[in-house]
Design a protein around this motif. Structure first.
Motif, PDB file in Angstrom:
ATOM      1  N   GLU A 130      39.086   9.414  19.710  1.00 19.91           N
ATOM      2  CA  GLU A 130      37.432   8.324  20.275  1.00 19.91           C
ATOM      3  C   GLU A 130      36.218   9.455  19.376  1.00 19.91           C
ATOM      4  O   GLU A 130      35.600   8.559  18.947  1.00 19.91           O
ATOM      5  CB  GLU A 130      37.750   8.963  21.533  1.00 19.91           C
ATOM      6  N   ASN A 138      35.957   8.365  16.152  1.00 16.14           N
ATOM      7  CA  ASN A 138      35.850   6.710  16.220  1.00 16.14           C
ATOM      8  C   ASN A 138      34.396   6.684  16.667  1.00 16.14           C
ATOM      9  O   ASN A 138      33.517   5.770  16.870  1.00 16.14           O
ATOM     10  CB  ASN A 138      36.904   5.971  16.383  1.00 16.14           C
ATOM     11  N   ILE A 187      32.766   7.391  19.616  1.00 14.59           N
ATOM     12  CA  ILE A 187      32.689   7.225  20.440  1.00 14.59           C
ATOM     13  C   ILE A 187      31.370   9.201  20.664  1.00 14.59           C
ATOM     14  O   ILE A 187      32.517  10.146  20.749  1.00 14.59           O
ATOM     15  CB  ILE A 187      33.038   6.810  21.742  1.00 14.59           C
ATOM     16  N   ILE A 211      32.320   9.956  27.570  1.00 11.76           N
ATOM     17  CA  ILE A 211      33.786   9.957  27.171  1.00 11.76           C
ATOM     18  C   ILE A 211      34.166  10.628  29.653  1.00 11.76           C
ATOM     19  O   ILE A 211      33.607  11.263  29.947  1.00 11.76           O
ATOM     20  CB  ILE A 211      34.788  10.448  27.112  1.00 11.76           C
TER      21      ILE A 211
END
Length: 170
Positions: free
Chosen positions: A40, A43, A45, A50
């Protein structure tokens, strides 16, 4: 499961807060989940956006993941979950300093699988080790979720991650 096989996050010696943790299987699953978090982040994030959490054993897994391996996540939620009395999470937090992710925790008072007192004790222990916590008890709730609990979780998530996508915070 009375000796039967089942799919779970990690192995337990028994469902009790008064027994050792099966750290080998917990640590193995933390590695798998760390790969998901890393993906994540790769990508785009931000790790500070989170949240990790879960219900029952998934909540316990989230506590291990966040407080032992990923203290820079936005927050943790644990629903009907507990840590063993001698949990590695407590030991790791005793040796740490710095900011810890906030914990949102809920538990039903009628839960006869994962006792409410275990969840409350977990919350108190984490709070004593520097974790900012929110704990909601739900009278007559068994080992299950209810609408009010999920609505409170949603509100908490939206305070932790405001403004993710305009118009989709409904």
């Amino acid at each position: 499961m009375k000796g039967g096989l089942s799919n779970v996050w990690f192995d337990r010696f028994k469902i009790s807060n008064d027994c050792p943790e099966h750290l080998e299987s917990i640590d193995r699953m933390c590695q798998v989940l760390t790969e998901l978090i890393d993906d994540e982040v790769k990508n785009g994030i931000q790790k500070s956006r989170i949240l990790v959490g879960g219900f029952s054993m998934g909540g316990c897994m989230a506590l291990h993941l966040a407080y032992r391996n990923h203290r820079d996540v936005a927050g943790v939620f644990a629903l009907s979950s507990f840590l063993n009395k001698e949990s590695a999470v407590y030991k790791d937090l005793q040796q740490s300093d710095g900011t810890l992710p906030e914990l949102f925790q809920c538990h039903g008072t009628a839960d006869d699988l994962v006792l409410h007192s275990w969840g409350k004790e977990t919350n108190s222990n984490l709070k004593s080790l520097g974790v900012s916590t929110v704990f909601h008890s739900f009278p007559t709730l068994y080992h299950e979720l209810n609408r009010t609990e999920l609505e409170r979780l949603k509100s908490w998530i939206l305070t932790k991650l405001p403004g993710e996508i305009d118009g989709q915070n409904k």
